[in-house]
Design a protein around this motif. Structure first.
Motif, PDB file in Angstrom:
ATOM      1  N   LEU A  61       5.300   9.812  -0.600  1.00 18.68           N
ATOM      2  CA  LEU A  61       6.457   9.345   0.157  1.00 18.68           C
ATOM      3  C   LEU A  61       6.835  10.412   1.167  1.00 18.68           C
ATOM      4  CD1 LEU A  61       8.571   6.942   0.099  1.00 18.68           C
ATOM      5  CD2 LEU A  61      10.019   8.476  -1.248  1.00 18.68           C
ATOM      6  N   PRO A  74       6.789   4.815   2.327  1.00 20.14           N
ATOM      7  CA  PRO A  74       5.703   4.686   1.358  1.00 20.14           C
ATOM      8  C   PRO A  74       4.429   4.293   2.102  1.00 20.14           C
ATOM      9  CG  PRO A  74       6.967   2.671   1.404  1.00 20.14           C
ATOM     10  CD  PRO A  74       7.627   3.609   2.390  1.00 20.14           C
ATOM     11  N   ALA A 230       8.969   4.324  -5.119  1.00 24.81           N
ATOM     12  CA  ALA A 230       7.637   4.724  -4.664  1.00 24.81           C
ATOM     13  C   ALA A 230       6.778   5.198  -5.820  1.00 24.81           C
ATOM     14  CB  ALA A 230       7.753   5.820  -3.610  1.00 24.81           C
ATOM     15  N   PHE A 266       8.335  -1.833  -1.009  1.00 22.00           N
ATOM     16  CA  PHE A 266       7.378  -1.101  -1.835  1.00 22.00           C
ATOM     17  C   PHE A 266       6.487  -2.102  -2.572  1.00 22.00           C
ATOM     18  CE2 PHE A 266      10.981   1.753  -1.414  1.00 22.00           C
ATOM     19  CZ  PHE A 266      10.401   2.986  -1.189  1.00 22.00           C
ATOM     20  N   ARG A 271       2.706   1.293  -4.559  1.00 23.24           N
ATOM     21  CA  ARG A 271       3.495   2.164  -5.393  1.00 23.24           C
ATOM     22  C   ARG A 271       2.620   3.198  -6.070  1.00 23.24           C
ATOM     23  NH1 ARG A 271       6.644  -2.635  -6.336  1.00 23.24           N
ATOM     24  NH2 ARG A 271       5.663  -3.085  -8.327  1.00 23.24           N
ATOM     25  N   GLY A 272       3.267   4.260  -6.524  1.00 24.44           N
ATOM     26  CA  GLY A 272       2.556   5.442  -7.003  1.00 24.44           C
ATOM     27  C   GLY A 272       1.878   5.237  -8.332  1.00 24.44           C
TER      28      GLY A 272
END
Length: 288
Positions: A61, A74, A230, A266, A271-272
């Motif tokens: 991010l 993101p 994120a 997101f 996303r992470g």
């Protein structure tokens, strides 16, 4: 700027200072793409470019600040920064930043005067990855550059910037809420610890931030929520961390402030999580 990780100017630097000019050297292409590996907290101090910049991330991010606001990016979002607009960039976690530097003469149809959020579609992502290559013949590069510019789609997304009041009483409240955005105390309750009544605090927030206290706190909560979103935390968990009783009430507030829903800003694919994205595995190089 080279394509092996060294960007305009001196690269990541901590802290703030005078605005620096990061001019790209002469080049024979309309768009030059570079990548930068940014560990958590790394930043580019205030600077400007003589060319437009399309700023995005392959992972993590990014937080971009200008006089017009703050944007958190993101991998699903990019920010078009017009030439000569001062800005700072920092990572809100380990990130791989991608910067496409665009000659203004190559895109006369893009006349956005302010920083503008655009959607990072699969095609746009692939084009950015493609243009980082050094073995493209001029004709192939020119075709890819033209398609990239055609693929830019502005999004109606608001900045999540908040101004911290100067008055020490209101500032104390603001800093406490930044540390714990879920704190739901009213202005009257805050007044008992800040040394000012509810009416005084309300007046100070309105005069010094341009927002009513409720609006200010709501925008701060959205800003604090974005790193959690994120990182892939469930919506319910993010809602509780920033002071909402349910995922639905948080999602409604996010849409009201930002302009889109949390899941639209997101997407699940952006996303992470552990591991590298394909773009990161190709571009990761030690910072210089």
């Amino acid at each position: 700027m080279s394509r092996n990780g060294q960007g305009p100017g001196r690269g990541p630097a901590d802290g703030q200072g005078p605005v620096r000019r990061h001019d790209a050297p002469p080049q024979d292409t309309a768009i030059l793409v570079g990548h930068f590996v940014l560990p958590r907290g790394a930043s580019f101090s205030a600077h400007v470019h003589q060319v437009h910049q399309l700023l995005c991330t392959a992972r993590g991010l990014l937080r971009v600040r200008t006089e017009r606001g703050v944007w958190l990016l993101p991998p699903s979002r990019a920010l078009w920064i017009p030439a000569e607009v001062p800005h700072t960039t920092e990572s809100a976690g380990d990130a791989v930043m991608l910067g496409a530097y665009v000659d203004p003469a190559s895109c006369p149809g893009i006349d956005w005067p302010e920083p503008t959020v655009v959607a990072v579609t699969p095609l746009l992502r692939a084009l950015v990855d493609h243009l980082i290559r050094t073995d493209l013949v001029p004709e192939a590069r020119a075709r890819a550059e033209a398609v990239l510019l055609d693929e830019l789609r502005p999004l109606q997304v608001a900045s999540v910037s908040v101004t911290v009041p100067d008055d020490p009483r209101a500032r104390a409240v603001a800093e406490a809420l930044r540390r714990d955005p879920a704190d739901g105390r009213s202005l009257a309750e805050w007044g008992r610890t800040a040394g000012a009544g509810a009416r005084t605090l309300a007046r100070l927030f309105a005069a010094e931030t341009g927002l009513g206290f409720g609006q200010w706190r709501e925008r701060l909560r959205m800003q604090c929520a974005m790193p959690h979103l994120a990182a892939g935390l469930p919506l319910e968990a993010v809602a509780r961390r920033v002071g909402y009783a349910s995922a639905s009430s948080f999602a409604a507030a996010f849409h009201r402030v930002v302009g889109v829903t949390p899941r639209a800003y997101f997407p699940a694919s952006a996303r992470g999580g552990p591991g590298q994205t394909p773009a990161e595995s190709r571009h990761a190089a030690p910072p210089r």
